[in-house]
Design a protein around this motif. Structure first.
Motif, mmCIF file in Angstrom:
data_model
loop_
_atom_site.group_PDB
_atom_site.id
_atom_site.type_symbol
_atom_site.label_atom_id
_atom_site.label_comp_id
_atom_site.label_asym_id
_atom_site.label_seq_id
_atom_site.Cartn_x
_atom_site.Cartn_y
_atom_site.Cartn_z
ATOM 1 N N THR A 49 0.839 -1.199 0.000
ATOM 2 C CA THR A 49 0.000 0.000 0.000
ATOM 3 C C THR A 49 0.870 1.243 0.000
ATOM 4 O O THR A 49 2.025 1.199 0.436
ATOM 5 N N ASP A 50 0.286 2.348 -0.467
ATOM 6 C CA ASP A 50 0.959 3.644 -0.376
ATOM 7 C C ASP A 50 0.316 4.508 0.708
ATOM 8 O O ASP A 50 0.541 5.713 0.765
ATOM 9 N N ARG A 51 -0.474 3.885 1.574
ATOM 10 C CA ARG A 51 -1.202 4.615 2.618
ATOM 11 C C ARG A 51 -0.433 4.703 3.936
ATOM 12 O O ARG A 51 -0.856 5.416 4.843
ATOM 13 N N MET A 52 0.669 3.991 4.065
ATOM 14 C CA MET A 52 1.364 3.929 5.346
ATOM 15 C C MET A 52 2.314 5.109 5.503
ATOM 16 O O MET A 52 3.202 5.330 4.695
ATOM 17 N N GLU A 53 2.127 5.878 6.586
ATOM 18 C CA GLU A 53 2.952 7.051 6.861
ATOM 19 C C GLU A 53 4.217 6.706 7.632
ATOM 20 O O GLU A 53 5.245 7.373 7.476
ATOM 21 N N SER A 54 4.155 5.700 8.491
ATOM 22 C CA SER A 54 5.329 5.239 9.217
ATOM 23 C C SER A 54 5.075 3.819 9.694
ATOM 24 O O SER A 54 3.920 3.385 9.819
ATOM 25 N N LEU A 55 6.152 3.106 9.953
ATOM 26 C CA LEU A 55 6.077 1.686 10.326
ATOM 27 C C LEU A 55 6.977 1.433 11.523
ATOM 28 O O LEU A 55 8.153 1.808 11.506
ATOM 29 N N VAL A 56 6.415 0.815 12.553
ATOM 30 C CA VAL A 56 7.195 0.398 13.721
ATOM 31 C C VAL A 56 7.078 -1.116 13.847
ATOM 32 O O VAL A 56 5.980 -1.657 13.994
ATOM 33 N N MET A 57 8.217 -1.794 13.772
ATOM 34 C CA MET A 57 8.280 -3.245 13.941
ATOM 35 C C MET A 57 8.986 -3.551 15.251
ATOM 36 O O MET A 57 10.149 -3.209 15.431
ATOM 37 N N GLY A 58 8.270 -4.185 16.168
ATOM 38 C CA GLY A 58 8.866 -4.608 17.426
ATOM 39 C C GLY A 58 8.983 -6.116 17.483
ATOM 40 O O GLY A 58 8.056 -6.832 17.112
ATOM 41 N N GLY A 59 10.119 -6.609 17.924
ATOM 42 C CA GLY A 59 10.261 -8.044 18.134
ATOM 43 C C GLY A 59 10.292 -8.887 16.881
ATOM 44 O O GLY A 59 10.016 -10.096 16.944
ATOM 45 N N PHE A 60 10.646 -8.284 15.748
ATOM 46 C CA PHE A 60 10.832 -9.054 14.511
ATOM 47 C C PHE A 60 11.690 -8.220 13.568
ATOM 48 O O PHE A 60 11.364 -7.066 13.303
ATOM 49 N N PRO A 61 12.795 -8.789 13.051
ATOM 50 C CA PRO A 61 13.704 -8.001 12.208
ATOM 51 C C PRO A 61 13.202 -7.839 10.785
ATOM 52 O O PRO A 61 12.645 -8.772 10.205
ATOM 53 N N PRO A 62 13.402 -6.660 10.203
ATOM 54 C CA PRO A 62 13.005 -6.448 8.813
ATOM 55 C C PRO A 62 14.004 -7.004 7.809
ATOM 56 O O PRO A 62 13.710 -7.071 6.618
ATOM 57 N N LEU A 63 15.185 -7.369 8.269
ATOM 58 C CA LEU A 63 16.194 -8.026 7.436
ATOM 59 C C LEU A 63 16.596 -9.335 8.092
ATOM 60 O O LEU A 63 16.841 -9.372 9.306
ATOM 61 N N ASP A 64 16.694 -10.407 7.287
ATOM 62 C CA ASP A 64 17.111 -11.708 7.790
ATOM 63 C C ASP A 64 16.159 -12.223 8.866
ATOM 64 O O ASP A 64 16.574 -12.786 9.874
ATOM 65 N N GLY A 65 14.860 -12.017 8.645
ATOM 66 C CA GLY A 65 13.862 -12.498 9.599
ATOM 67 C C GLY A 65 13.839 -14.017 9.680
ATOM 68 O O GLY A 65 14.155 -14.714 8.706
ATOM 69 N N PRO A 66 13.458 -14.575 10.829
ATOM 70 C CA PRO A 66 13.504 -16.038 11.035
ATOM 71 C C PRO A 66 12.291 -16.751 10.443
ATOM 72 O O PRO A 66 11.573 -17.484 11.137
ATOM 73 N N TYR A 67 12.077 -16.566 9.154
ATOM 74 C CA TYR A 67 10.901 -17.160 8.511
ATOM 75 C C TYR A 67 10.984 -18.683 8.465
ATOM 76 O O TYR A 67 10.009 -19.375 8.754
ATOM 77 N N ALA A 68 12.138 -19.214 8.105
ATOM 78 C CA ALA A 68 12.282 -20.679 8.019
ATOM 79 C C ALA A 68 12.136 -21.316 9.395
ATOM 80 O O ALA A 68 11.501 -22.370 9.541
ATOM 81 N N GLU A 69 12.718 -20.683 10.398
ATOM 82 C CA GLU A 69 12.630 -21.227 11.749
ATOM 83 C C GLU A 69 11.188 -21.211 12.261
ATOM 84 O O GLU A 69 10.719 -22.176 12.869
ATOM 85 N N MET A 70 10.478 -20.116 12.001
ATOM 86 C CA MET A 70 9.094 -20.044 12.454
ATOM 87 C C MET A 70 8.198 -21.003 11.667
ATOM 88 O O MET A 70 7.213 -21.524 12.210
ATOM 89 N N LEU A 71 8.535 -21.256 10.426
ATOM 90 C CA LEU A 71 7.775 -22.252 9.671
ATOM 91 C C LEU A 71 7.938 -23.627 10.314
ATOM 92 O O LEU A 71 6.967 -24.373 10.472
ATOM 93 N N GLU A 72 9.157 -23.961 10.709
ATOM 94 C CA GLU A 72 9.383 -25.256 11.353
ATOM 95 C C GLU A 72 8.634 -25.337 12.685
ATOM 96 O O GLU A 72 7.980 -26.351 12.987
ATOM 97 N N VAL A 73 8.697 -24.292 13.486
ATOM 98 C CA VAL A 73 8.015 -24.281 14.778
ATOM 99 C C VAL A 73 6.503 -24.413 14.594
ATOM 100 O O VAL A 73 5.842 -25.181 15.306
#
Length: 251
Positions: free
Chosen positions: A81-105
């Motif tokens: 979307t182009d509607r987002m003015e700012s983004l805050v991500m807590g407790g999850f990295p925007p680079l090298d996120g643990p997607y494979a690990e969370m898929l296994e869990v």
């Protein structure tokens, strides 16, 4: 969003932000426990849900804050979307996120939930009191979550199996903040695939790359600053509120 141990802490968090902003808040996680999309909770569907909530609240442009997997969802909204003015991500990295690990869990969680459901006399907890998806003692805690609920989180991470978070950074033009506790890492036992879900590590390792891509990066320090501790208002609000006030100030 899930507030942690004391729901009043979430109320205090909202009240703190509401001193400076209009806040639209909603318990998406509890909604999904009560109304699961077993094979439908893809990244696309979750992002669409968030935009539909913004539409229902008659919000055009908005800032988004999510913690843990809801931070992941915020990133998925931001690239759609182009509607987002700012983004805050807590407790999850925007680079090298643990997607494979969370898929296994989540695969293992779903399998264990199915096994528990098939036991004679087994029952599923009522949807109004869902078990936390962020248990600390995963090795010994029984998996009593409804298999349909567990399947939807498996579906979410399966939809992200080929997601490359590095390739989407150039789609993020809004101000953005990522934070986590410096002790945010969970090592799962063999029941859950023996994987380690490391949140703080990628944020520490890739701080320079994130900052060059336009992120404000913060690791909250403290020997007890783990996944749950870093989400509490005393830790998160003094960081998020002034950052938002500056990021959204008229220029």
């Amino acid at each position: 969003m899930q507030w942690g141990v004391d729901p009043l802490l979430g109320e205090r968090f909202v009240q703190g932000l509401a001193e400076s902003f209009r806040v639209v808040y909603f318990d998406y996680e509890s909604y999904l426990f009560s109304n699961p999309y077993p094979e439908g909770l893809t990244a696309e569907r979750a992002a669409r849900d968030m935009l539909e909530i913004a539409d229902a609240a008659e919000v055009g442009r908005f800032s988004y804050y999510g913690y843990s997997w809801l931070a992941l969802v915020g990133l998925q909204v931001a690239i759609r979307t182009d509607r987002m003015e700012s983004l805050v991500m807590g407790g999850f990295p925007p680079l090298d996120g643990p997607y494979a690990e969370m898929l296994e869990v989540t695969r293992r969680t779903h399998e264990l939930a199915r096994q528990n459901w098939l036991r004679p006399g087994a029952s599923v907890p009522p949807p109004e009191s869902p078990p936390s998806m962020e248990e600390h003692d995963w090795d010994s805690a029984p998996v009593t979550v409804d298999p349909q609920v567990a399947l939807q989180f498996r579906t979410l991470y399966e939809s992200l199996a080929d997601f490359d978070d590095r390739r989407v950074q150039d789609k993020l033009g809004m101000p953005r903040l990522v934070f986590a506790g410096e002790r945010d890492m969970i090592a799962y036992g063999e029941r859950f695939g023996g994987v380690t879900v490391d949140i703080a590590g990628p944020i520490e390792r890739h701080r320079r790359s994130m900052e060059q891509a336009g992120w404000r990066v913060e690791l909250l320090r403290g020997a007890d600053m783990d996944h749950v501790k870093a989400m509490q208002p005393d830790a998160a609000l003094p960081l998020i509120k002034p950052w938002l006030e500056k990021a959204l100030a008229p220029r």
